[in-house]
Design a protein around this motif. Structure first.
Motif, PDB file in Angstrom:
ATOM      1  N   ILE A 101      -4.097   0.889   7.705  1.00  0.00           N
ATOM      2  CA  ILE A 101      -4.192  -0.500   7.227  1.00  0.00           C
ATOM      3  C   ILE A 101      -2.817  -1.163   7.205  1.00  0.00           C
ATOM      4  O   ILE A 101      -2.635  -2.302   7.633  1.00  0.00           O
ATOM      5  CB  ILE A 101      -4.799  -0.533   5.802  1.00  0.00           C
TER       6      ILE A 101
ATOM      7  N   THR B  73       0.805  -1.238   0.000  1.00  0.00           N
ATOM      8  CA  THR B  73       0.000   0.000   0.000  1.00  0.00           C
ATOM      9  C   THR B  73       0.835   1.284   0.000  1.00  0.00           C
ATOM     10  O   THR B  73       0.286   2.380   0.132  1.00  0.00           O
ATOM     11  CB  THR B  73      -1.016   0.090   1.179  1.00  0.00           C
TER      12      THR B  73
ATOM     13  N   GLN C  28      -8.307   4.137  -1.412  1.00  0.00           N
ATOM     14  CA  GLN C  28      -8.484   4.640  -0.036  1.00  0.00           C
ATOM     15  C   GLN C  28      -7.551   5.836   0.210  1.00  0.00           C
ATOM     16  O   GLN C  28      -6.507   5.929  -0.415  1.00  0.00           O
ATOM     17  CB  GLN C  28      -8.137   3.540   0.972  1.00  0.00           C
TER      18      GLN C  28
ATOM     19  N   ILE D   1      -8.566  -1.989  -1.238  1.00  0.00           N
ATOM     20  CA  ILE D   1      -7.571  -1.054  -0.725  1.00  0.00           C
ATOM     21  C   ILE D   1      -7.355   0.096  -1.706  1.00  0.00           C
ATOM     22  O   ILE D   1      -7.115   1.237  -1.307  1.00  0.00           O
ATOM     23  CB  ILE D   1      -6.218  -1.799  -0.522  1.00  0.00           C
TER      24      ILE D   1
ATOM     25  N   LEU E 129      -4.806   4.294   4.504  1.00  0.00           N
ATOM     26  CA  LEU E 129      -3.787   3.358   4.015  1.00  0.00           C
ATOM     27  C   LEU E 129      -2.696   3.157   5.055  1.00  0.00           C
ATOM     28  O   LEU E 129      -2.240   2.041   5.290  1.00  0.00           O
ATOM     29  CB  LEU E 129      -3.162   3.865   2.714  1.00  0.00           C
TER      30      LEU E 129
END
Ligand SMILES: Nc1ncnc2c1ncn2[C@@H]1O[C@H](COP(=O)(O)OP(=O)(O)OP(=O)(O)O)[C@@H](O)[C@H]1O
Ligand SMILES: [Mg+2]
Length: 224
Positions: A82, A55, A74, A71, A79
């Motif tokens: 996460i 990410t 986002q 994902i 991010l």
């Protein structure tokens, strides 16, 4: 099979110095508890792919899912959340903070997540150090431990928030064969005992042969 990580048609282009299609139609998934390795010639796009999967790079086409959650698209803050909560990283070079103790280094990602008290975080960090059999190094400065030990500290740090997946970019690339085997055994144990998923880029054929699945890349594609 329950997918922890999944990609749909990921393509990536570098624009400079010349337009370059670096990743081409990347479709694959890593299942819960699976220990997968990625191999391929230098320059085929392994690190570029890992950068997207983790990410950190958001400049690509296609879709990335983590634990069935989309994902892609986002915002930056989410991010970062996460990443910290669900993904652990281990690189060739450990990137420990050399002035901090081993224990402090391991605690750092949990402090950033800020979901537990300092006491709990310290307890968790000691548990991880014990699991990696380096609890005796807790109070030592990170700069004062050996290369193999540093890599185990880096693994403990990657595990502190109990991620769903560990990603590694040549995590054993800088280690002698004994320490590389140690790291392999730790990864294997984590996948079997805790159902952790692992996706590890490696140039080490022996290491890759022992993983559950080898994902082979060539020229920006997954070829097998
Ligand atoms: N920021 C960038 N801008 C332009 N081209 C890049 C950039 N980063 C990497 N590349 C190119 O993209 C290709 C893939 O690079 P990448 O680092 O993903 O390869 P790799 O498979 O990880 O190689 P290695 O095994 O040597 O680490 C290479 O041709 C590289 O030169
Ligand atoms: Mg690379």
């Amino acid at each position: 099979m329950e997918a922890v990580l999944k990609t749909k048609n990921i393509n990536k282009y570098f624009k400079k110095p010349v337009p370059f299609h670096v990743l081409k139609d990347i479709n694959f998934q890593v299942n819960k508890g699976e220990f997968a390795s990625i191999m391929g010639k230098s320059g085929c796009g392994k690190s570029t792919l890992l950068y997207i999967l983790s990410t950190m790079d958001t400049d690509y086409e296609g879709e990335l899912y983590l634990n069935n959650q989309l994902i892609t698209g986002q915002d930056k803050n989410h991010l970062s959340y996460i990443r910290n909560k669900h993904i652990g990283f281990v690189f060739q070079f450990h990137y420990l903070l050399s002035e901090f103790t081993v224990l402090e280094n391991v605690m750092l990602p949990a402090k950033k997540l800020a979901e537990k008290s300092l006491k709990e975080i310290e307890f968790d960090a000691m548990q991880k150090l014990k699991m990696l059999r380096i609890e005796h190094l807790a109070k030592k400065r990170a700069s004062r431990v050996s290369g193999g030990e540093k890599q185990r500290v880096a693994i403990a740090r990657a595990l502190i928030n109990n991620p769903s997946i560990i990603m590694g970019d040549e995590p054993t690339g800088n280690l002698d064969s004994g320490n590389a085997e140690n790291v392999f055994n730790i990864f294997k144990e984590l996948s079997i005992q805790q159902g952790l998923s692992l996706l590890i880029v490696t140039h080490d054929q022996d290491f890759a042969n022992k993983t559950d699945r080898i994902i082979e890349m060539g020229d920006g594609r997954i070829i097998s």
